[in-house]
Write a protein that holds these residues in place. Structure first.
Motif, short mmCIF file in Angstrom:
data_model
loop_
_atom_site.label_atom_id
_atom_site.label_comp_id
_atom_site.label_asym_id
_atom_site.label_seq_id
_atom_site.Cartn_x
_atom_site.Cartn_y
_atom_site.Cartn_z
N ASP A 90 0.83 -1.21 0.00
CA ASP A 90 0.00 0.00 0.00
C ASP A 90 0.87 1.25 0.00
N ALA A 91 1.94 1.23 0.77
CA ALA A 91 2.83 2.40 0.86
C ALA A 91 3.42 2.73 -0.51
N GLN A 92 3.84 1.71 -1.25
CA GLN A 92 4.39 1.95 -2.59
C GLN A 92 3.35 2.51 -3.54
N ARG A 93 2.11 2.03 -3.43
CA ARG A 93 1.03 2.56 -4.27
C ARG A 93 0.75 4.03 -3.95
N ILE A 94 0.68 4.34 -2.67
CA ILE A 94 0.37 5.71 -2.23
C ILE A 94 1.44 6.67 -2.72
N ILE A 95 2.69 6.34 -2.51
CA ILE A 95 3.77 7.25 -2.89
C ILE A 95 3.92 7.33 -4.41
N GLY A 96 3.68 6.23 -5.10
CA GLY A 96 3.75 6.24 -6.56
C GLY A 96 2.68 7.14 -7.17
N ARG A 97 1.47 7.08 -6.63
CA ARG A 97 0.40 7.96 -7.10
C ARG A 97 0.74 9.43 -6.85
N ALA A 98 1.25 9.72 -5.67
CA ALA A 98 1.59 11.11 -5.33
C ALA A 98 2.68 11.64 -6.25
N ARG A 99 3.71 10.84 -6.49
CA ARG A 99 4.80 11.26 -7.36
C ARG A 99 4.31 11.47 -8.79
N THR A 100 3.52 10.53 -9.28
CA THR A 100 3.01 10.63 -10.64
C THR A 100 2.07 11.83 -10.80
N ASN A 101 1.22 12.06 -9.82
CA ASN A 101 0.31 13.19 -9.86
C ASN A 101 1.07 14.51 -9.93
N HIS A 127 -1.36 9.33 5.08
CA HIS A 127 -1.73 7.97 4.69
C HIS A 127 -0.48 7.09 4.52
N LEU A 128 0.56 7.67 3.97
CA LEU A 128 1.81 6.94 3.77
C LEU A 128 2.43 6.54 5.11
N ASN A 129 2.43 7.46 6.06
CA ASN A 129 2.95 7.16 7.39
C ASN A 129 2.19 6.00 8.01
N TYR A 130 0.88 6.00 7.88
CA TYR A 130 0.07 4.92 8.43
C TYR A 130 0.38 3.59 7.72
N ALA A 131 0.50 3.62 6.40
CA ALA A 131 0.77 2.40 5.63
C ALA A 131 2.14 1.82 5.98
N VAL A 132 3.15 2.67 6.11
CA VAL A 132 4.50 2.20 6.46
C VAL A 132 4.50 1.64 7.88
N SER A 133 3.85 2.33 8.79
CA SER A 133 3.79 1.84 10.18
C SER A 133 3.11 0.48 10.26
N ARG A 134 2.01 0.34 9.54
CA ARG A 134 1.26 -0.91 9.54
C ARG A 134 2.07 -2.06 8.93
N ARG A 135 2.85 -1.75 7.90
CA ARG A 135 3.59 -2.80 7.18
C ARG A 135 4.88 -3.22 7.89
N TYR A 136 5.62 -2.25 8.42
CA TYR A 136 6.97 -2.55 8.89
C TYR A 136 7.17 -2.47 10.41
N PHE A 137 6.20 -1.98 11.14
CA PHE A 137 6.36 -1.87 12.59
C PHE A 137 5.28 -2.69 13.27
N ARG A 138 5.72 -3.53 14.14
CA ARG A 138 4.81 -4.43 14.84
C ARG A 138 3.93 -3.64 15.79
N GLN A 139 2.65 -3.90 15.69
CA GLN A 139 1.69 -3.23 16.56
C GLN A 139 1.33 -4.17 17.70
N THR A 140 1.62 -3.74 18.92
CA THR A 140 1.27 -4.56 20.08
C THR A 140 0.57 -3.68 21.10
N SER A 141 -0.19 -4.32 21.92
CA SER A 141 -0.86 -3.62 23.01
C SER A 141 0.11 -3.49 24.18
N ALA A 142 -0.13 -2.50 24.99
CA ALA A 142 0.70 -2.32 26.18
C ALA A 142 0.46 -3.48 27.14
N VAL A 143 1.52 -3.89 27.80
CA VAL A 143 1.41 -4.97 28.77
C VAL A 143 0.78 -4.42 30.04
#
Length: 151
Positions: A90-101, A127-143
């Motif tokens: 998703d991150a690659q799609r988002i940034i590719g659209r922005a660059r092309t636009n 949106h890109l920040n959210y997509a990168v975070s979702r793809r490459y950073f593990r989301q965990t709940s606080a202990v």
């Protein structure tokens, strides 16, 4: 950051002296002078800060570099497959659209619609920040520690 500074400039009215200040605040003044030989007008300044391929702090150059980094990150960390159908994430799609636009807009069209273009870039970065975070950073709940479990 360049898009945010440009957005502030547009909201402030965009006079010639403020273009000078804007170019200086982006570290672009001297490069702009060499490129346009001192011809400071709205179109040249906006075109330089948004579309210049060689100035590393232009929005287009930053999007291109980020797109390249995402591709490298996906080769290194991702599945390793580049896929046959274009962008893999998703991150690659988002940034590719922005660059092309941005890449295929003329300078006149860009100036006529500058506020909308900058608002769209700001939303795209979010949106890109959210997509990168979702793809490459593990989301965990606080202990949650329970006092009874410690004793």
């Amino acid at each position: 950051m360049t898009a945010r500074l440009l957005s502030t400039h547009v909201r402030a009215g965009g006079s010639i002296p403020s273009w000078l200040t804007l170019l200086r605040s982006c570290g672009a003044w001297e490069t702009f002078l060499r490129t346009y030989r001192g011809s400071l007008d709205d179109q040249h300044a906006a075109e330089f800060l948004l579309l210049d391929r060689l100035f590393p702090r232009s929005v287009f150059a930053a999007l291109t570099a980020a797109e390249s980094c995402l591709a490298e990150l996906e080769r290194t960390v991702g599945t390793g497959s580049t896929g046959r159908s274009g962008a893999v994430t998703d991150a690659q799609r988002i940034i590719g659209r922005a660059r092309t636009n941005l890449e295929f807009r003329g300078a006149d069209e860009l100036l006529a619609d500058l506020a909308a273009v900058l608002d769209n870039l700001e939303r795209t970065c979010s949106h890109l920040n959210y997509a990168v975070s979702r793809r490459y950073f593990r989301q965990t709940s606080a202990v949650l520690w329970l006092p009874e479990a410690v004793a």
